[in-house]
Design a protein around this motif. Sequence first.
Motif, mmCIF file in Angstrom:
data_model
loop_
_atom_site.group_PDB
_atom_site.id
_atom_site.type_symbol
_atom_site.label_atom_id
_atom_site.label_comp_id
_atom_site.label_asym_id
_atom_site.label_seq_id
_atom_site.Cartn_x
_atom_site.Cartn_y
_atom_site.Cartn_z
ATOM 1 N N THR A 228 41.382 54.447 49.769
ATOM 2 C CA THR A 228 42.319 53.397 49.356
ATOM 3 C C THR A 228 42.629 52.435 50.502
ATOM 4 O OG1 THR A 228 44.024 55.098 49.658
ATOM 5 C CG2 THR A 228 43.456 54.517 47.399
ATOM 6 N N ASP A 229 42.868 51.182 50.099
ATOM 7 C CA ASP A 229 43.110 50.047 50.996
ATOM 8 C C ASP A 229 44.610 49.765 50.898
ATOM 9 O OD1 ASP A 229 43.044 47.675 52.349
ATOM 10 O OD2 ASP A 229 41.564 46.700 51.054
ATOM 11 N N GLU A 230 45.361 50.025 51.967
ATOM 12 C CA GLU A 230 46.808 50.156 51.789
ATOM 13 C C GLU A 230 47.668 49.137 52.522
ATOM 14 O OE1 GLU A 230 47.886 54.247 52.276
ATOM 15 O OE2 GLU A 230 46.167 54.963 51.123
ATOM 16 N N LYS B 67 38.363 38.727 30.416
ATOM 17 C CA LYS B 67 38.590 39.391 31.693
ATOM 18 C C LYS B 67 39.784 40.349 31.543
ATOM 19 C CE LYS B 67 39.265 38.226 36.463
ATOM 20 N NZ LYS B 67 39.338 37.289 37.526
ATOM 21 N N MET B 68 39.686 41.527 32.170
ATOM 22 C CA MET B 68 40.805 42.472 32.062
ATOM 23 C C MET B 68 42.004 41.928 32.817
ATOM 24 S SD MET B 68 40.149 46.479 32.598
ATOM 25 C CE MET B 68 38.690 46.366 33.548
ATOM 26 N N SER B 69 43.161 41.914 32.201
ATOM 27 C CA SER B 69 44.343 41.490 32.956
ATOM 28 C C SER B 69 45.591 42.087 32.334
ATOM 29 C CB SER B 69 44.443 39.967 33.015
ATOM 30 O OG SER B 69 45.074 39.483 31.854
ATOM 31 N N LYS C 291 30.998 42.312 42.193
ATOM 32 C CA LYS C 291 30.568 40.975 42.613
ATOM 33 C C LYS C 291 31.712 40.124 43.186
ATOM 34 C CE LYS C 291 31.269 38.824 38.145
ATOM 35 N NZ LYS C 291 30.765 38.058 37.025
ATOM 36 N N ASP C 292 32.973 40.450 42.862
ATOM 37 C CA ASP C 292 34.096 39.656 43.371
ATOM 38 C C ASP C 292 34.306 39.822 44.872
ATOM 39 O OD1 ASP C 292 34.746 42.313 42.589
ATOM 40 O OD2 ASP C 292 36.867 41.888 42.874
ATOM 41 N N ILE C 293 33.743 40.873 45.458
ATOM 42 C CA ILE C 293 33.963 41.056 46.898
ATOM 43 C C ILE C 293 32.633 40.932 47.667
ATOM 44 C CG2 ILE C 293 36.163 42.261 46.782
ATOM 45 C CD1 ILE C 293 34.742 44.915 46.875
ATOM 46 N N LEU C 294 31.768 40.080 47.109
ATOM 47 C CA LEU C 294 30.464 39.836 47.747
ATOM 48 C C LEU C 294 30.628 39.129 49.091
ATOM 49 C CD1 LEU C 294 27.333 39.721 47.572
ATOM 50 C CD2 LEU C 294 27.583 37.523 46.415
ATOM 51 N N GLY D 228 28.210 44.046 38.322
ATOM 52 C CA GLY D 228 28.988 43.028 37.621
ATOM 53 C C GLY D 228 30.325 43.596 37.170
ATOM 54 N N HIS D 229 30.990 42.855 36.307
ATOM 55 C CA HIS D 229 32.321 43.265 35.867
ATOM 56 C C HIS D 229 32.327 43.688 34.408
ATOM 57 C CE1 HIS D 229 35.085 41.331 39.080
ATOM 58 N NE2 HIS D 229 34.335 42.303 39.545
ATOM 59 N N TRP D 230 33.202 44.617 34.094
ATOM 60 C CA TRP D 230 33.475 44.951 32.700
ATOM 61 C C TRP D 230 34.493 43.950 32.191
ATOM 62 C CZ3 TRP D 230 30.805 48.160 29.740
ATOM 63 C CH2 TRP D 230 29.993 49.089 30.375
ATOM 64 N N THR E 39 32.130 53.605 48.183
ATOM 65 C CA THR E 39 32.710 52.683 47.194
ATOM 66 C C THR E 39 33.596 51.728 47.993
ATOM 67 O OG1 THR E 39 34.805 53.834 46.863
ATOM 68 C CG2 THR E 39 32.931 54.587 45.544
ATOM 69 N N PRO E 40 34.022 50.604 47.399
ATOM 70 C CA PRO E 40 35.061 49.843 48.085
ATOM 71 C C PRO E 40 36.288 50.741 48.131
ATOM 72 C CG PRO E 40 34.236 48.676 46.141
ATOM 73 C CD PRO E 40 33.696 50.059 46.077
ATOM 74 N N ILE E 41 37.186 50.491 49.076
ATOM 75 C CA ILE E 41 38.441 51.250 49.030
ATOM 76 C C ILE E 41 39.407 50.428 48.181
ATOM 77 C CG2 ILE E 41 38.180 52.739 51.025
ATOM 78 C CD1 ILE E 41 39.647 50.619 52.682
ATOM 79 N N GLY F 100 37.363 49.418 35.599
ATOM 80 C CA GLY F 100 36.487 48.763 36.585
ATOM 81 C C GLY F 100 36.373 49.625 37.836
ATOM 82 N N HIS F 101 37.513 50.114 38.331
ATOM 83 C CA HIS F 101 37.484 51.003 39.497
ATOM 84 C C HIS F 101 36.677 52.264 39.154
ATOM 85 C CE1 HIS F 101 41.708 49.173 40.072
ATOM 86 N NE2 HIS F 101 40.872 48.500 40.842
ATOM 87 N N ALA F 102 36.913 52.765 37.941
ATOM 88 C CA ALA F 102 36.231 53.999 37.536
ATOM 89 C C ALA F 102 34.719 53.769 37.525
ATOM 90 C CB ALA F 102 36.708 54.442 36.157
HETATM 91 N N1 MSP Z 1 40.496 46.576 48.514
HETATM 92 C C1 MSP Z 1 39.410 45.747 48.180
HETATM 93 C C2 MSP Z 1 38.108 46.347 48.658
HETATM 94 C C3 MSP Z 1 38.039 46.619 50.127
HETATM 95 S S1 MSP Z 1 36.566 47.399 50.558
HETATM 96 C C4 MSP Z 1 36.546 47.380 52.221
HETATM 97 C C5 MSP Z 1 39.350 45.549 46.667
HETATM 98 N N2 MSP Z 1 39.980 46.456 45.929
HETATM 99 S S2 MSP Z 1 40.121 46.400 44.324
HETATM 100 O O1 MSP Z 1 40.889 47.552 43.995
HETATM 101 O O2 MSP Z 1 40.647 45.153 43.944
HETATM 102 O O3 MSP Z 1 38.703 46.472 43.735
HETATM 103 C C6 MSP Z 1 37.834 47.502 44.019
HETATM 104 C C7 MSP Z 1 36.557 47.460 43.218
HETATM 105 O O4 MSP Z 1 36.821 47.500 41.818
HETATM 106 C C8 MSP Z 1 35.721 46.213 43.477
HETATM 107 O O5 MSP Z 1 34.373 46.578 43.705
HETATM 108 C C9 MSP Z 1 35.818 45.456 42.191
HETATM 109 O O6 MSP Z 1 34.675 44.698 41.939
HETATM 110 C C10 MSP Z 1 35.949 46.592 41.198
HETATM 111 N N3 MSP Z 1 36.467 46.096 39.949
HETATM 112 C C11 MSP Z 1 37.690 45.545 39.697
HETATM 113 N N4 MSP Z 1 37.692 45.093 38.408
HETATM 114 C C12 MSP Z 1 36.496 45.323 37.823
HETATM 115 C C13 MSP Z 1 35.980 45.199 36.535
HETATM 116 N N5 MSP Z 1 36.644 44.647 35.554
HETATM 117 N N6 MSP Z 1 34.738 45.699 36.299
HETATM 118 C C14 MSP Z 1 34.016 46.365 37.263
HETATM 119 N N7 MSP Z 1 34.499 46.509 38.482
HETATM 120 C C15 MSP Z 1 35.644 45.851 38.849
HETATM 121 O O7 MSP Z 1 38.726 44.609 46.232
#
Ligand code: MSP
Length: 656
Positions: A64-66, A311-313, A274-277, A303-305, A24-26, A36-38
């Motif tokens: 995790t990316d810290e 958009k989730m915010s 898709k945001d980190i393509l 894609g994104h939820w 997964t992305p960290i 989205g993370h889930a």
């Molecule tokens: N830290 C970077 C990734 C580094 S990987 C070497 C990062 N982290 S993040 O926490 O912002 O996002 C992690 C993941 O969660 C990404 O794949 C991102 O697309 C996903 N999501 C964040 N919001 C999302 C939604 N609303 N829906 C689906 N996934 C989404 O980017």
Amino acid sequence: MFFDFAEIIHSYSTRMTDTFYITTPIYYVNSHPHIGHAYTTIVTDVLTRFRKLFGDDTYFLTGTDEHGQKIVESAAKAGVEPQAFVDEISREFREMWPHLHIDFDQFIRTTDPEHKACVQQILQKIYDQGEIYLKEYEGLYCVGCERFLDEAELEDGNCPDHQTPPEFYQEQNYFFKMSAYQDWLLEELKQNESWIYPGRYRNELIQFLKAPLQDLCISRPKSRLAWGIDLPFDKNFVTYVWFDALLNYASALGWPEGEKYTKYWPHVHHTIGKDILKTHGIYWPCMLKAAGLPVFKKLVVHGHWVVGGSKMSKSLGNVVDPLAMKDQLGVDALRYFLLRDMSFGEDSNFTEDLAITRYNGDLANNFGNLLNRSISMSRNNFEGCVPPLGEVGELEIDLRNSFSKGVETCQEYILAFQPHRALEHIAWLSSQVNKYIDNCKPWSLAGQPEGRERLGTILYTALDMARILVGLLDPVMPEKMCEARKSLGLVTEAIPFEKITPGVLVAGTELPEPTPLFPKMKISAKNESVVKDQLPEKIEIKPEEKGKEWLAFDDFQKMELKVGHIRSCRKVEKSNKLLCSEVDLAEGRMRSIVSGAAEFYTPEELTDRRVLVVANLKPVKLMGEVSEGMILFSDDNGKLVLIEAPEDVNPGVTVR
Ligand code: MSP
């Protein structure tokens, strides 16, 4: 007529097993885990569990990316030191995953000493090759994205993803000669069609590479940002967070000579949103190439939820907490919904209503009902046991064939990274068994000695097919399927893939009293409509349109328009014009819909098409066939042309 099971068992045992490393992305630890993370993590977990089921040797990495500026800013806001801050939120991620039935092999943190050492080793290697240089730089930096943006990327001066103005920096920094890899990367992308999935993301990258690729700024002066990994060749700088983070995928395996690295690296797949393509599809392959590591095998992009259409915010207050959703829906049902309702690669809408509707349709009414009624009828009529299988007829053979083929189809969908398709197919298989039971009416045979053998055959078949569904659903809903196995009198361990086949259920197995696996849920009134308060303003009607018969918006809203999937189609007997289709609207059963299209389409041409359906038309009988809706065609002076829905949209989705 008796059936040769051996033939079926043989048919899907031909795939060679493989090694499968998936990441997964960290996750950034500047905020709490959300839905989205889930999703990213659950989809990766499900793909891994399926691969395991198929016999693959799997390895699943998350973490995790810290480092980076936004972590420092968040820690400062919370009034704690960065290290204490990241420890806390990283723990939150790590501890959340088991609650969502995520079974990772390794959890990496970019603050781990082994990771830091690996990043420094690779930086030194690229520096020694002469591919890193120092220069004075000025640019616009988005803290949210943690990267410099080109002027052309801005929308009204703001970052398009974060809607905030970037900060202007002018400073000395180190650069990686990424531009040198432009031609190589473009060629790789063009040659390797399946490298990036779905293909449109590959096109996006190719498009991006049509403009000159800039060198990548890979440092931050410590005077501005001290929280990071020191550059090994200049202690006045720390490493840029993306250069550090991407390397986690290799450092976790013990690059350069770890045993795990040798074994799994050649099989690496990355799941990302898709945001980190760009960072994964451009920076990462160039970094790997420069460091002398083989590039990843596949990048799979989802894609994104969006929530209630937005958009989730944090500012909109619509961030969905996975644990709260799990408490409402149950973990496994939440996993099922997330995978089933997001066409992989597309955006999807998240509302509690949609989740509950899917739960009721697929899990309560379709699969749960199948399990309950076949177990209850068997218990009541066969002394609490699985009945013996008597002589089988065409209905049973057809069902078994579609299940054997169905297992293969699901496997193909999973191997093609289309979990939504696999689940759609499983729901369809389940509805076929319910239809079989409805057609055979086993209840009418109960208590009649002459119907006992037939009754046994019907119920055995239903239970046997339910067992296959349990096997297929196990990677998605591990806990619920363990309960389902118990209620079928099976051992609690997952069913091995080669045994997910018809005829394996043993007659005479004791069936415990069933408790509904997925009791029906109510939709709460609070979620009914998201757009109710957006009242339209009245406008003057033009004089020439005064006499027109207008349709009030409320009347239009009464029409239920849905995407359907035509599963089968046949000619209506004694009619030249009518075709009768079985249409899947994800309701747990098929609808029968008659259309006057026989002069323009053969049944084969309509089968397997995605269509638009008016779903609340009053049922009628046409030439003896019940029609429960209307499939939409364009009508050009009597010539009908089917209006198709895009392949990626799931059946049952509303059309507005
Ligand atoms: N830290 C970077 C990734 C580094 S990987 C070497 C990062 N982290 S993040 O926490 O912002 O996002 C992690 C993941 O969660 C990404 O794949 C991102 O697309 C996903 N999501 C964040 N919001 C999302 C939604 N609303 N829906 C689906 N996934 C989404 O980017």
